[in-house]
Design an enzyme around this catalytic site. Sequence first.
Site, mmCIF file in Angstrom:
data_model
loop_
_atom_site.group_PDB
_atom_site.id
_atom_site.type_symbol
_atom_site.label_atom_id
_atom_site.label_comp_id
_atom_site.label_asym_id
_atom_site.label_seq_id
_atom_site.Cartn_x
_atom_site.Cartn_y
_atom_site.Cartn_z
ATOM 1 N N GLY A 82 0.821 -1.217 0.000
ATOM 2 C CA GLY A 82 0.000 0.000 0.000
ATOM 3 C C GLY A 82 0.847 1.257 0.000
ATOM 4 O O GLY A 82 2.077 1.204 0.111
ATOM 5 N N LYS A 104 4.097 12.213 -3.304
ATOM 6 C CA LYS A 104 4.988 11.143 -2.830
ATOM 7 C C LYS A 104 5.919 11.736 -1.780
ATOM 8 O O LYS A 104 6.668 12.674 -2.071
ATOM 9 C CB LYS A 104 5.775 10.588 -4.021
ATOM 10 N N ASP A 116 8.822 6.236 7.607
ATOM 11 C CA ASP A 116 8.420 7.548 8.122
ATOM 12 C C ASP A 116 7.463 8.277 7.187
ATOM 13 O O ASP A 116 7.048 9.400 7.471
ATOM 14 C CB ASP A 116 9.661 8.408 8.389
ATOM 15 N N ARG A 174 -1.793 -1.139 -9.859
ATOM 16 C CA ARG A 174 -0.637 -1.990 -10.119
ATOM 17 C C ARG A 174 -1.070 -3.444 -10.260
ATOM 18 O O ARG A 174 -2.169 -3.804 -9.837
ATOM 19 C CB ARG A 174 0.334 -1.878 -8.924
ATOM 20 N N ASP A 239 4.355 -4.752 -7.350
ATOM 21 C CA ASP A 239 3.734 -3.506 -6.870
ATOM 22 C C ASP A 239 4.291 -2.300 -7.603
ATOM 23 O O ASP A 239 3.791 -1.181 -7.425
ATOM 24 C CB ASP A 239 3.934 -3.351 -5.354
HETATM 25 P P1 AMP Z 1 9.037 0.972 -3.241
HETATM 26 O O1 AMP Z 1 10.239 0.123 -3.037
HETATM 27 O O2 AMP Z 1 9.338 2.433 -3.310
HETATM 28 O O3 AMP Z 1 8.181 0.525 -4.356
HETATM 29 O O4 AMP Z 1 8.159 0.812 -1.898
HETATM 30 C C1 AMP Z 1 7.729 -0.430 -1.430
HETATM 31 C C2 AMP Z 1 6.772 -0.236 -0.277
HETATM 32 O O5 AMP Z 1 7.401 0.432 0.818
HETATM 33 C C3 AMP Z 1 5.536 0.602 -0.608
HETATM 34 O O6 AMP Z 1 4.447 0.078 0.117
HETATM 35 C C4 AMP Z 1 5.923 1.962 -0.103
HETATM 36 O O7 AMP Z 1 4.803 2.754 0.187
HETATM 37 C C5 AMP Z 1 6.693 1.619 1.155
HETATM 38 N N1 AMP Z 1 7.648 2.667 1.521
HETATM 39 C C6 AMP Z 1 8.783 3.012 0.874
HETATM 40 N N2 AMP Z 1 9.392 4.028 1.497
HETATM 41 C C7 AMP Z 1 8.641 4.364 2.571
HETATM 42 C C8 AMP Z 1 8.758 5.342 3.612
HETATM 43 N N3 AMP Z 1 9.775 6.203 3.677
HETATM 44 N N4 AMP Z 1 7.773 5.364 4.538
HETATM 45 C C9 AMP Z 1 6.744 4.508 4.496
HETATM 46 N N5 AMP Z 1 6.585 3.577 3.546
HETATM 47 C C10 AMP Z 1 7.529 3.495 2.591
HETATM 48 MG MG MG Z 2 6.550 1.129 -5.215
#
Ligand code: AMP
Ligand code: MG
Length: 469
Positions: A82, A104, A116, A174, A239
Amino acid sequence: MPQDLDNSYGQLPARFYTRQSPDPVAAPATLRLNQRLARCLGIEPEMLSAEVLTGNALLPGSDPLAQVYAGHQFGGWVPRLGDGRAILLGEVTGDFGRRDLQLKGAGQTPYSRNGDGRAWLGPVMREYIVSEAMHALGVPTTRALGAALTGETVQRERRYPGAVLLRVAASHIRVGTFQYFAAQGDHEGLALLLDHAAQRHHPDARTPMAFLAAVTKAQAELVAHWLSFGFIHGVMNTDNMTVSGETIDYGPCAFMDAYHPGTVFSSIDQHGRYAFNAQPNMALWNLAQLATSLLPLMQGDADAAAEEATEVLEAFSPHFNAAWQHLHRAKLGLTTEEDGDEALVMGLLSRMASSQADFTATFAALRDGDASAHVTDTDAWDSWAPDWQARLAREPGDPSQTMARANPILIPRNHRIEEAIQAGLQGDYAPFHRLADALETPFDPAPEYLDLATPPRDDQRVMRTFCGT
Ligand code: AMP
Ligand code: MG
């Protein structure tokens, strides 16, 4: 703005998302605003203040929410991911169709797990530059409407300035969104999601099988585009794969400098799962997960449906090959088709690999008829160039024009992105703006930007990229 934001995703049942406002930030300051894109979307650029870009103020009609999805990350199943740091504000509609506006880095949500909810300047700059460059190169992609500093810091391996990106996408649905509802056994939710996604992205493909076929074709063409520019996504988890066919989530992505088919940049991709030449297979792997998720919606006998879905997936390869060949033929200046064309392309690529030739510079040099400076093995070049010249002689139009439209002079080179980020951390945003400005016209850059075309020296080469968290 002439009209309020629309929120068709927010009309779906409550289990599709959590309503969530962006967390206010201390001191919003605009980093960059994409005025041209704003106007295309029918948004007055003045509406996109630093307050709006960080989520401190909301555009009229906003209905902020965090979307839920699941996904396979590097092959491992995660039942709930999510939007952990992203917030969908709503959608703009116009003759371009419907586009999501999403922040974002806008704060925590119920899907943040241990994160965070924030982003720092580096990944925001990277996504801004690379996604806009992809668009200018003609690759389907989410886009950057604006970026702003939060005036707060974010703790990673050290403290960095916080930033937020305002992202535009055909949608943020997605493969993992479908997987989420399928894994829950929520077939009603799955059917609603299919209706919604098909209507938005593939209106002629409303049945699960037709939808699977449409996404398969869109993704096959997308990955062929990536390969034709030397692009490595780096984190092709389910995702991070849209059903619209747009590139999404510019984390550890990179464009290759020296060509090698097995190139990997991402520090977390230790086994090369998402290496340059693995990308078509990994896209197909992800599509197989989409097929599995859609099976419960398919009519009739389950075995027959599974067999038909398998046939649909088998079309990935011909779609990919057709797109790949079309794009690479153009890189050699060819608009017509001959049997030997693929061998000609492969012949050049293998010589580039053994000479560690720069991918972009070599193809750009073909525009002038001579890439021998890049394919440094003269024998290798001499054993290829005459066949190419002979083939060009059979081309009807002007091959140099075909190449000028297929072979960019500029790409967002890693060392330039890194340089822009390092300057940004010192409070100097000029290299970031210059790079973003230059990449608006990658095929035909103004002479003042030609230094950005130069491949990195050995000491400038960036070999590793890090996930954009
Ligand atoms: P990503 O690798 O950017 O596709 O992120 C994978 C998952 O980790 C997704 O559910 C993102 O929303 C979550 N996520 C990535 N970075 C953060 C962050 N700094 N705080 C909270 N959730 C994160
Ligand atoms: Mg992602």
